[in-house]
Design a protein around this motif. Structure first.
Motif, PDB file in Angstrom:
ATOM      1  N   ASN A   1       0.829  -1.214   0.000  1.00  0.00           N
ATOM      2  CA  ASN A   1       0.000   0.000   0.000  1.00  0.00           C
ATOM      3  C   ASN A   1       0.862   1.262   0.000  1.00  0.00           C
ATOM      4  N   ILE A   2       1.966   1.237   0.755  1.00  0.00           N
ATOM      5  CA  ILE A   2       2.894   2.374   0.745  1.00  0.00           C
ATOM      6  C   ILE A   2       3.460   2.563  -0.665  1.00  0.00           C
ATOM      7  N   ALA A   3       3.854   1.444  -1.312  1.00  0.00           N
ATOM      8  CA  ALA A   3       4.382   1.521  -2.676  1.00  0.00           C
ATOM      9  C   ALA A   3       3.333   2.080  -3.632  1.00  0.00           C
ATOM     10  N   SER A   4       2.082   1.677  -3.444  1.00  0.00           N
ATOM     11  CA  SER A   4       1.012   2.165  -4.317  1.00  0.00           C
ATOM     12  C   SER A   4       0.785   3.658  -4.129  1.00  0.00           C
ATOM     13  N   VAL A   5       0.867   4.143  -2.882  1.00  0.00           N
ATOM     14  CA  VAL A   5       0.725   5.580  -2.623  1.00  0.00           C
ATOM     15  C   VAL A   5       1.809   6.370  -3.341  1.00  0.00           C
ATOM     16  N   LEU A   6       3.017   5.782  -3.395  1.00  0.00           N
ATOM     17  CA  LEU A   6       4.142   6.446  -4.062  1.00  0.00           C
ATOM     18  C   LEU A   6       4.183   6.158  -5.558  1.00  0.00           C
ATOM     19  N   ALA A   7       3.119   5.544  -6.095  1.00  0.00           N
ATOM     20  CA  ALA A   7       3.006   5.222  -7.526  1.00  0.00           C
ATOM     21  C   ALA A   7       4.131   4.294  -7.976  1.00  0.00           C
ATOM     22  N   GLN A   8       4.520   3.360  -7.098  1.00  0.00           N
ATOM     23  CA  GLN A   8       5.531   2.376  -7.431  1.00  0.00           C
ATOM     24  C   GLN A   8       4.871   1.009  -7.622  1.00  0.00           C
ATOM     25  N   GLU A   9       5.493   0.169  -8.427  1.00  0.00           N
ATOM     26  CA  GLU A   9       4.965  -1.173  -8.689  1.00  0.00           C
ATOM     27  C   GLU A   9       4.981  -1.979  -7.389  1.00  0.00           C
ATOM     28  N   SER A  10       3.847  -2.612  -7.073  1.00  0.00           N
ATOM     29  CA  SER A  10       3.738  -3.362  -5.816  1.00  0.00           C
ATOM     30  C   SER A  10       3.793  -4.864  -6.029  1.00  0.00           C
ATOM     31  N   THR A  11       4.257  -5.300  -7.212  1.00  0.00           N
ATOM     32  CA  THR A  11       4.369  -6.728  -7.476  1.00  0.00           C
ATOM     33  C   THR A  11       5.770  -7.209  -7.100  1.00  0.00           C
ATOM     34  N   GLY A  12       5.954  -8.530  -7.062  1.00  0.00           N
ATOM     35  CA  GLY A  12       7.254  -9.100  -6.715  1.00  0.00           C
ATOM     36  C   GLY A  12       7.354  -9.408  -5.235  1.00  0.00           C
ATOM     37  N   ASN A  13       8.563  -9.833  -4.802  1.00  0.00           N
ATOM     38  CA  ASN A  13       8.742 -10.161  -3.397  1.00  0.00           C
ATOM     39  C   ASN A  13       9.023  -8.903  -2.585  1.00  0.00           C
ATOM     40  N   LYS A  14       9.178  -9.087  -1.264  1.00  0.00           N
ATOM     41  CA  LYS A  14       9.320  -7.940  -0.365  1.00  0.00           C
ATOM     42  C   LYS A  14      10.591  -7.151  -0.651  1.00  0.00           C
ATOM     43  N   GLU A  15      11.699  -7.839  -0.951  1.00  0.00           N
ATOM     44  CA  GLU A  15      12.957  -7.144  -1.207  1.00  0.00           C
ATOM     45  C   GLU A  15      12.871  -6.256  -2.446  1.00  0.00           C
ATOM     46  N   GLN A  16      12.190  -6.743  -3.478  1.00  0.00           N
ATOM     47  CA  GLN A  16      12.040  -5.952  -4.702  1.00  0.00           C
ATOM     48  C   GLN A  16      11.201  -4.692  -4.447  1.00  0.00           C
ATOM     49  N   ILE A  17      10.137  -4.840  -3.659  1.00  0.00           N
ATOM     50  CA  ILE A  17       9.289  -3.684  -3.342  1.00  0.00           C
ATOM     51  C   ILE A  17      10.066  -2.677  -2.489  1.00  0.00           C
ATOM     52  N   LEU A  18      10.867  -3.197  -1.531  1.00  0.00           N
ATOM     53  CA  LEU A  18      11.693  -2.319  -0.701  1.00  0.00           C
ATOM     54  C   LEU A  18      12.672  -1.511  -1.550  1.00  0.00           C
ATOM     55  N   ASP A  19      13.319  -2.188  -2.516  1.00  0.00           N
ATOM     56  CA  ASP A  19      14.281  -1.494  -3.384  1.00  0.00           C
ATOM     57  C   ASP A  19      13.614  -0.341  -4.126  1.00  0.00           C
ATOM     58  N   ARG A  20      12.417  -0.585  -4.676  1.00  0.00           N
ATOM     59  CA  ARG A  20      11.726   0.467  -5.442  1.00  0.00           C
ATOM     60  C   ARG A  20      11.375   1.647  -4.534  1.00  0.00           C
ATOM     61  N   CYS A  21      10.827   1.343  -3.355  1.00  0.00           N
ATOM     62  CA  CYS A  21      10.388   2.421  -2.453  1.00  0.00           C
ATOM     63  C   CYS A  21      11.570   3.261  -1.971  1.00  0.00           C
ATOM     64  N   VAL A  22      12.653   2.594  -1.564  1.00  0.00           N
ATOM     65  CA  VAL A  22      13.807   3.329  -1.040  1.00  0.00           C
ATOM     66  C   VAL A  22      14.438   4.202  -2.120  1.00  0.00           C
ATOM     67  N   GLU A  23      14.577   3.673  -3.327  1.00  0.00           N
ATOM     68  CA  GLU A  23      15.165   4.456  -4.418  1.00  0.00           C
ATOM     69  C   GLU A  23      14.314   5.670  -4.742  1.00  0.00           C
ATOM     70  N   PHE A  24      13.010   5.521  -4.684  1.00  0.00           N
ATOM     71  CA  PHE A  24      12.125   6.656  -4.973  1.00  0.00           C
ATOM     72  C   PHE A  24      12.198   7.684  -3.855  1.00  0.00           C
ATOM     73  N   ILE A  25      12.216   7.239  -2.599  1.00  0.00           N
ATOM     74  CA  ILE A  25      12.231   8.163  -1.464  1.00  0.00           C
ATOM     75  C   ILE A  25      13.551   8.928  -1.400  1.00  0.00           C
ATOM     76  N   LYS A  26      14.646   8.298  -1.806  1.00  0.00           N
ATOM     77  CA  LYS A  26      15.951   8.984  -1.774  1.00  0.00           C
ATOM     78  C   LYS A  26      15.918  10.265  -2.600  1.00  0.00           C
ATOM     79  N   ALA A  27      15.348  10.208  -3.794  1.00  0.00           N
ATOM     80  CA  ALA A  27      15.252  11.392  -4.665  1.00  0.00           C
ATOM     81  C   ALA A  27      14.041  11.224  -5.571  1.00  0.00           C
ATOM     82  N   PRO A  28      12.847  11.616  -5.123  1.00  0.00           N
ATOM     83  CA  PRO A  28      11.623  11.429  -5.916  1.00  0.00           C
ATOM     84  C   PRO A  28      11.725  12.103  -7.277  1.00  0.00           C
TER      85      PRO A  28
END
Length: 303
Positions: free
Chosen positions: A144-171
């Motif tokens: 849900n956090i990934a969806s709020v940030l308009a990031q893909e929420s599919t895949g395993n937990k590590e993949q979702i974490l990578d997308r969210c952290v990279e986006f939060i570092k510099a949106p």
């Protein structure tokens, strides 16, 4: 001076000279004057500290309010005053991850919209902190956090974490906007079922009863028994020949408001009078009836 047992002994400060003279005078007369204790108020000693405001740093990316899909989703997510019955409060959780703490209720959404990235001077340490905080979430809450940030929420937990952290570092702008999850969709109002429409709509059995009544009435008519029979229940046996009446009959029977259960061949012919004249229509009665039957057959076959 003697005190009773259990009484509280109060500390006495040294009296000023005027009070000391009064006490000496009273002592000479055989009585002791008690010193009045000075009251010190708590608010005079304690300073009230104001709550420190959330510091919004300038990050290395764009503000979330300037990234269309993210801003749209943040504006529709509800901020709960108390803990929701199920799951987490998405915006409060996200605010705590981005700014390390909460702000007042009315500033939470705007603070998130003003976020433009982690502190560039301490980027890697901040990114590790964000990842550790996100990793403690349940998988569904992380999606849900990934969806709020308009990031893909599919895949395993590590993949979702990578997308969210990279986006939060510099949106930055999202190239491919994934489909929003239910927690981040715009709420829609449920349509109420209309009770008046269903009450007025006749049931299937009542329709059949009306058709049967009309069939019985048409059989009693000796002159135009075939002309008065309802069209829809009767299936045609042959195709109609080409004639000048075909398009006009088709226009009548295919009309959106045409009630085929109530139309008869005789009524169809009467509806052709204004265009072709009564004499012309009735002199070609058999042709018009054949065309009518062919059109009805096509309508029944298409249902």
């Amino acid at each position: 001076c003697f005190r009773k047992a259990g009484t509280r002994v109060e500390s006495m400060s040294s009296p000023d000279p005027a009070d000391a003279a009064a006490i000496a005078e009273a002592a000479s007369e055989g009585r002791v004057r008690r010193e009045r204790k000075q009251v010190t108020r708590l608010l005079d000693e304690v300073e009230v500290s104001e709550k420190k405001e959330v510091e919004i740093l300038v990050g290395g990316g764009k503000k979330l309010q300037d990234i269309g899909p993210v801003a749209d989703r943040l504006k529709v997510v509800t901020v709960h005053k108390s803990k929701p019955k199920t799951g987490i409060d998405l915006l409060k959780t996200l605010h705590t991850i981005l700014y390390k703490r909460l702000d007042t209720f009315g500033k939470i959404r705007q603070n998130i919209l003003d976020f433009s990235g982690l502190d560039p001077a301490n980027l890697e340490a901040e990114a590790k902190r964000v990842r550790d905080r996100l990793s403690k979430l349940k998988l569904d809450d992380l999606k849900n956090i990934a969806s709020v940030l308009a990031q893909e929420s599919t895949g395993n937990k590590e993949q979702i974490l990578d997308r969210c952290v990279e986006f939060i570092k510099a949106p930055n702008d999202v190239d491919k906007v994934p489909r929003a999850r239910s927690a981040t969709k715009t709420p829609t109002k449920k349509r109420k079922r209309s009770t008046t429409g269903s009450a007025k709509k006749p049931s299937g059995s009542s329709k059949k009863a009306k058709v049967s009544a009309k069939e019985a009435e048409s059989e009693s008519d000796d002159s135009d028994s075939d002309d008065e029979a309802p069209l829809k229940p009767k299936r045609p046996k042959d195709n109609a020949p080409d004639s000048k009446f075909t398009e006009a009959v088709r226009a009548i029977l295919y009309a959106p408001k045409a009630k085929l259960e109530e139309l008869t061949k005789k009524k169809v012919r009467k509806m052709l009078y204004p265009k072709f004249g009564q004499d012309e229509v009735e002199s070609n009665k058999e042709v018009v009836n054949s065309v009518t039957e062919a059109v009805i057959k096509a309508i029944i076959a298409s249902e």
